[in-house]
Design a protein around this motif. Structure first.
Motif, PDB file in Angstrom:
ATOM      1  N   MET A   1       0.844  -1.188   0.000  1.00 16.88           N
ATOM      2  CA  MET A   1       0.000   0.000   0.000  1.00 16.88           C
ATOM      3  C   MET A   1       0.884   1.245   0.000  1.00 16.88           C
ATOM      4  O   MET A   1       1.860   1.327   0.714  1.00 16.88           O
ATOM      5  N   SER A   2       0.532   2.185  -0.809  1.00 16.67           N
ATOM      6  CA  SER A   2       1.238   3.455  -0.866  1.00 16.67           C
ATOM      7  C   SER A   2       1.090   4.189   0.453  1.00 16.67           C
ATOM      8  O   SER A   2       0.039   4.164   1.080  1.00 16.67           O
ATOM      9  N   ARG A   3       2.144   4.831   0.868  1.00 13.72           N
ATOM     10  CA  ARG A   3       2.106   5.594   2.126  1.00 13.72           C
ATOM     11  C   ARG A   3       1.068   6.706   2.046  1.00 13.72           C
ATOM     12  O   ARG A   3       0.486   7.089   3.041  1.00 13.72           O
ATOM     13  N   MET A   4       0.819   7.214   0.860  1.00 12.00           N
ATOM     14  CA  MET A   4      -0.149   8.298   0.698  1.00 12.00           C
ATOM     15  C   MET A   4      -1.576   7.819   0.959  1.00 12.00           C
ATOM     16  O   MET A   4      -2.466   8.616   1.119  1.00 12.00           O
ATOM     17  N   ASN A   5      -1.809   6.506   0.981  1.00  8.42           N
ATOM     18  CA  ASN A   5      -3.130   5.987   1.276  1.00  8.42           C
ATOM     19  C   ASN A   5      -3.435   6.028   2.774  1.00  8.42           C
ATOM     20  O   ASN A   5      -4.567   5.823   3.178  1.00  8.42           O
TER      21      ASN A   5
ATOM     22  N   VAL B   1      -2.490  11.418  10.084  1.00  7.88           N
ATOM     23  CA  VAL B   1      -2.111  11.175  11.481  1.00  7.88           C
ATOM     24  C   VAL B   1      -1.528   9.768  11.632  1.00  7.88           C
ATOM     25  O   VAL B   1      -0.532   9.577  12.338  1.00  7.88           O
ATOM     26  N   GLU B   2      -2.095   8.800  10.930  1.00  5.52           N
ATOM     27  CA  GLU B   2      -1.545   7.442  10.967  1.00  5.52           C
ATOM     28  C   GLU B   2      -0.116   7.426  10.436  1.00  5.52           C
ATOM     29  O   GLU B   2       0.760   6.773  11.006  1.00  5.52           O
ATOM     30  N   ARG B   3       0.099   8.125   9.328  1.00  4.16           N
ATOM     31  CA  ARG B   3       1.439   8.171   8.743  1.00  4.16           C
ATOM     32  C   ARG B   3       2.415   8.863   9.689  1.00  4.16           C
ATOM     33  O   ARG B   3       3.564   8.439   9.832  1.00  4.16           O
ATOM     34  N   ALA B   4       1.963   9.915  10.352  1.00  2.00           N
ATOM     35  CA  ALA B   4       2.828  10.619  11.303  1.00  2.00           C
ATOM     36  C   ALA B   4       3.277   9.690  12.425  1.00  2.00           C
ATOM     37  O   ALA B   4       4.461   9.672  12.796  1.00  2.00           O
ATOM     38  N   PHE B   5       2.357   8.884  12.945  1.00  3.29           N
ATOM     39  CA  PHE B   5       2.717   7.940  13.997  1.00  3.29           C
ATOM     40  C   PHE B   5       3.669   6.872  13.472  1.00  3.29           C
ATOM     41  O   PHE B   5       4.608   6.471  14.173  1.00  3.29           O
ATOM     42  N   GLU B   6       3.464   6.437  12.254  1.00  3.41           N
ATOM     43  CA  GLU B   6       4.355   5.447  11.639  1.00  3.41           C
ATOM     44  C   GLU B   6       5.771   6.013  11.520  1.00  3.41           C
ATOM     45  O   GLU B   6       6.750   5.337  11.844  1.00  3.41           O
ATOM     46  N   ILE B   7       5.870   7.240  11.048  1.00  3.02           N
ATOM     47  CA  ILE B   7       7.177   7.892  10.911  1.00  3.02           C
ATOM     48  C   ILE B   7       7.827   8.061  12.279  1.00  3.02           C
ATOM     49  O   ILE B   7       9.025   7.811  12.451  1.00  3.02           O
ATOM     50  N   ALA B   8       7.052   8.482  13.263  1.00  2.00           N
ATOM     51  CA  ALA B   8       7.592   8.679  14.611  1.00  2.00           C
ATOM     52  C   ALA B   8       8.167   7.375  15.162  1.00  2.00           C
ATOM     53  O   ALA B   8       9.254   7.367  15.743  1.00  2.00           O
ATOM     54  N   ARG B   9       7.455   6.290  14.978  1.00  2.00           N
ATOM     55  CA  ARG B   9       7.903   4.985  15.488  1.00  2.00           C
ATOM     56  C   ARG B   9       9.163   4.489  14.777  1.00  2.00           C
ATOM     57  O   ARG B   9       9.907   3.677  15.327  1.00  2.00           O
ATOM     58  N   ALA B  10       9.385   4.955  13.560  1.00  3.70           N
ATOM     59  CA  ALA B  10      10.555   4.522  12.796  1.00  3.70           C
ATOM     60  C   ALA B  10      11.857   5.089  13.362  1.00  3.70           C
ATOM     61  O   ALA B  10      12.926   4.533  13.144  1.00  3.70           O
ATOM     62  N   GLY B  11      11.766   6.211  14.075  1.00  2.00           N
ATOM     63  CA  GLY B  11      12.940   6.775  14.720  1.00  2.00           C
ATOM     64  C   GLY B  11      13.806   7.669  13.856  1.00  2.00           C
ATOM     65  O   GLY B  11      14.863   8.098  14.288  1.00  2.00           O
ATOM     66  N   ALA B  12      13.378   7.960  12.639  1.00  2.00           N
ATOM     67  CA  ALA B  12      14.193   8.781  11.740  1.00  2.00           C
ATOM     68  C   ALA B  12      14.045  10.275  12.004  1.00  2.00           C
ATOM     69  O   ALA B  12      14.890  11.056  11.598  1.00  2.00           O
ATOM     70  N   CYS B  13      12.969  10.657  12.681  1.00  2.00           N
ATOM     71  CA  CYS B  13      12.710  12.071  12.967  1.00  2.00           C
ATOM     72  C   CYS B  13      12.815  12.332  14.469  1.00  2.00           C
ATOM     73  O   CYS B  13      12.564  11.450  15.279  1.00  2.00           O
ATOM     74  N   ARG B  14      13.171  13.562  14.807  1.00  2.00           N
ATOM     75  CA  ARG B  14      13.333  13.929  16.209  1.00  2.00           C
ATOM     76  C   ARG B  14      12.163  14.694  16.782  1.00  2.00           C
ATOM     77  O   ARG B  14      12.085  14.882  17.993  1.00  2.00           O
ATOM     78  N   SER B  15      11.239  15.144  15.927  1.00  2.00           N
ATOM     79  CA  SER B  15      10.146  15.984  16.423  1.00  2.00           C
ATOM     80  C   SER B  15       8.979  15.987  15.444  1.00  2.00           C
ATOM     81  O   SER B  15       9.117  15.546  14.294  1.00  2.00           O
TER      82      SER B  15
ATOM     83  N   MET C   1       6.699  14.248   5.725  1.00  2.00           N
ATOM     84  CA  MET C   1       5.425  13.986   5.057  1.00  2.00           C
ATOM     85  C   MET C   1       5.246  14.871   3.829  1.00  2.00           C
ATOM     86  O   MET C   1       4.749  14.426   2.801  1.00  2.00           O
ATOM     87  N   GLU C   2       5.677  16.126   3.924  1.00  2.00           N
ATOM     88  CA  GLU C   2       5.602  17.013   2.763  1.00  2.00           C
ATOM     89  C   GLU C   2       6.462  16.461   1.629  1.00  2.00           C
ATOM     90  O   GLU C   2       6.049  16.477   0.467  1.00  2.00           O
ATOM     91  N   ARG C   3       7.645  15.930   1.962  1.00  2.00           N
ATOM     92  CA  ARG C   3       8.511  15.340   0.936  1.00  2.00           C
ATOM     93  C   ARG C   3       7.851  14.110   0.306  1.00  2.00           C
ATOM     94  O   ARG C   3       8.104  13.801  -0.855  1.00  2.00           O
ATOM     95  N   GLU C   4       7.021  13.418   1.076  1.00  2.00           N
ATOM     96  CA  GLU C   4       6.311  12.242   0.557  1.00  2.00           C
ATOM     97  C   GLU C   4       5.113  12.618  -0.298  1.00  2.00           C
ATOM     98  O   GLU C   4       4.512  11.762  -0.925  1.00  2.00           O
ATOM     99  N   GLY C   5       4.748  13.896  -0.292  1.00  5.57           N
ATOM    100  CA  GLY C   5       3.635  14.340  -1.118  1.00  5.57           C
ATOM    101  C   GLY C   5       2.371  14.700  -0.370  1.00  5.57           C
ATOM    102  O   GLY C   5       1.368  15.046  -0.988  1.00  5.57           O
ATOM    103  N   TYR C   6       2.405  14.619   0.951  1.00  5.28           N
ATOM    104  CA  TYR C   6       1.237  15.067   1.716  1.00  5.28           C
ATOM    105  C   TYR C   6       1.111  16.576   1.571  1.00  5.28           C
ATOM    106  O   TYR C   6       2.106  17.296   1.463  1.00  5.28           O
ATOM    107  N   THR C   7      -0.117  17.056   1.550  1.00  3.44           N
ATOM    108  CA  THR C   7      -0.367  18.485   1.379  1.00  3.44           C
ATOM    109  C   THR C   7      -0.206  19.227   2.701  1.00  3.44           C
ATOM    110  O   THR C   7      -0.163  18.613   3.773  1.00  3.44           O
ATOM    111  N   MET C   8      -0.163  20.539   2.611  1.00  2.89           N
ATOM    112  CA  MET C   8      -0.092  21.360   3.812  1.00  2.89           C
ATOM    113  C   MET C   8      -1.332  21.130   4.677  1.00  2.89           C
ATOM    114  O   MET C   8      -1.247  21.095   5.907  1.00  2.89           O
ATOM    115  N   ALA C   9      -2.486  20.955   4.034  1.00  6.04           N
ATOM    116  CA  ALA C   9      -3.718  20.675   4.789  1.00  6.04           C
ATOM    117  C   ALA C   9      -3.587  19.360   5.563  1.00  6.04           C
ATOM    118  O   ALA C   9      -4.037  19.259   6.699  1.00  6.04           O
ATOM    119  N   ASP C  10      -2.957  18.361   4.938  1.00  2.00           N
ATOM    120  CA  ASP C  10      -2.717  17.090   5.622  1.00  2.00           C
ATOM    121  C   ASP C  10      -1.806  17.290   6.829  1.00  2.00           C
ATOM    122  O   ASP C  10      -2.090  16.834   7.935  1.00  2.00           O
TER     123      ASP C  10
END
Length: 77
Positions: free
Chosen positions: A1-5, A9-23, A31-40
């Protein structure tokens, strides 16, 4: 499944759990680099959600560091 699907908020939690981001703000940029919009990304605002995401980022980094250091410490004994 594409991450954009995933809901933003689900994607944000997934990214947080991955440990690649600090905040939450780093998660938003990722998420913006992945193509999520500013509204997202704006759905990640709020004190409680920010705290949850920041805490998950910290836990993931600590766990990742523990996994890296653990075997070295075991070999030293």
């Amino acid at each position: 499944m594409s991450r954009m699907n995933l809901h933003p908020v689900e994607r944000a939690f997934e990214i947080a759990r991955a440990g690649a981001c600090r905040s939450r703000s780093e998660i938003a940029r990722a998420m913006e680099r992945e193509g999520y919009t500013m509204a997202d990304v704006n759905q990640l605002e709020g004190t409680s959600l920010t705290r949850q995401l920041n805490d998950l980022c910290k836990q993931a980094r600590v766990q990742s560091q523990h996994n890296v250091d653990g075997p070295r410490q075991a070999l030293a004994h």
